[in-house]
Motif scaffolding. Sequence first.
Motif, short mmCIF file in Angstrom:
data_model
loop_
_atom_site.label_atom_id
_atom_site.label_comp_id
_atom_site.label_asym_id
_atom_site.label_seq_id
_atom_site.Cartn_x
_atom_site.Cartn_y
_atom_site.Cartn_z
N ARG A 149 -38.96 52.72 -40.31
CA ARG A 149 -40.36 53.18 -40.21
C ARG A 149 -41.06 52.02 -39.61
O ARG A 149 -41.60 51.49 -38.48
N PRO A 165 -46.18 50.75 -49.61
CA PRO A 165 -45.97 51.68 -49.62
C PRO A 165 -47.14 52.05 -50.06
O PRO A 165 -48.54 50.83 -50.49
N GLY A 166 -48.61 53.02 -49.72
CA GLY A 166 -49.48 53.19 -49.18
C GLY A 166 -50.65 52.29 -48.60
O GLY A 166 -52.32 52.71 -48.54
N TYR A 167 -49.97 51.94 -47.44
CA TYR A 167 -51.21 50.73 -46.50
C TYR A 167 -49.94 51.11 -44.92
O TYR A 167 -49.34 50.87 -44.68
N ARG A 188 -55.29 49.36 -46.65
CA ARG A 188 -55.68 50.83 -46.67
C ARG A 188 -56.21 51.26 -45.59
O ARG A 188 -57.48 51.03 -44.42
N ASP A 236 -48.48 52.91 -40.42
CA ASP A 236 -48.79 53.30 -42.18
C ASP A 236 -47.06 52.83 -42.68
O ASP A 236 -46.11 53.51 -42.27
N ASP A 237 -47.49 52.24 -43.64
CA ASP A 237 -46.02 52.21 -44.41
C ASP A 237 -45.27 51.37 -43.77
O ASP A 237 -43.90 52.04 -44.51
N SER A 238 -45.42 50.45 -43.12
CA SER A 238 -44.86 49.56 -42.40
C SER A 238 -43.86 48.48 -42.98
O SER A 238 -43.42 47.43 -43.06
N THR A 261 -39.19 54.26 -44.96
CA THR A 261 -39.59 52.89 -45.60
C THR A 261 -38.71 52.08 -46.32
O THR A 261 -38.00 52.96 -46.71
#
Length: 336
Positions: A201, A325-327, A303, A320-322, A243
């Motif tokens: 990712r 995780p979750g960010y 976020r 995303d998530d790069s 990821t």
Amino acid sequence: MSNFVLGIDFGSDSVRCLVVDAADGREVSTAVRYYPRWQRGEYSSAAENRYRHHPLDYIESLEGVIREALSLAGEDVAASVKGIALDATASTVAIVDKKGTPLALREEYAENPDAMFVLWKDHTAIDEADRIKALAKEWHTNYTKYCGDTYSCEWVWAKMLHCVKNSPELLSDAHSWVELCDWIVAMLGGDTTPETIARSRCVAGHKALWHKEWGGLPEKAFFDEVDPLLGRYHSHLYTATHTVDHCAGRLSKEWASRLGLSEGIAIGAGGVDCHVGAVGAGVREGVLVKVIGTSTCDITVARAETLGDKIVRGICGQADDSVLPGYVGIEAGQSA
């Protein structure tokens, strides 16, 4: 006996291996191997802004550095290694055949720089990058909107177009392309088939115009319009990405034997060096990390709800998530 993890970092000049105690993060041993052909100045030309790595440099150095790090770690450590995680400079990319073999590993292309890995800092593809950037602004979807509204000659699509234009003899075997971090993971797992390997990712979202908004990579028609030579890769690539917290495969019997490790241990999905460095430095929302090496990269995260519809301009990727995780990962390169 503790369990251990190997961390592998492919840099511009060398590959590094770190043995870590999985229980508490304690560093057990480290080793470095320099790429022999690169050290001798082969296949690159500063006058032409051409910087290439022969894939054999990676293979030979990887085997040597892991064995050295394990030897320094002490007896019985190798038997207790449970996983391998790795990163690499990016975009460092090579043309591959139908089996996922970089073309420079085939006898007929062994001395052709365009069949080798094109190092991140290679600037031979300026014209190709300008073409991609210009067309994106006219297309019905601006595929550069999440990478600073631009496209760099240091990124994958421009490089892969330049190589086949410059060396048309490669076209008969140019089936797909692969990023270094993805190829090493696939090689260790024993299957480098381009259509099925785990694609990072980090690299896809920041270097290859991948984004969930348009369902993955840009449509084939876009690349055909850039140049039909570029569109040929499209159907042999990917939609899904992975990821770095994803297990991308298991160590093959061949590579377990070559490295002195147990067959079947976990291999994490590959990552971009600066992204992984930011994680190691403790990146979090509201914190910007400067990763300083051969180049300098600024990394932070946010976020999705914090960003909303905001697109950050003048950067090298918003994906995303790069990073975590979750960010949303936000990267900006800084010229040396």
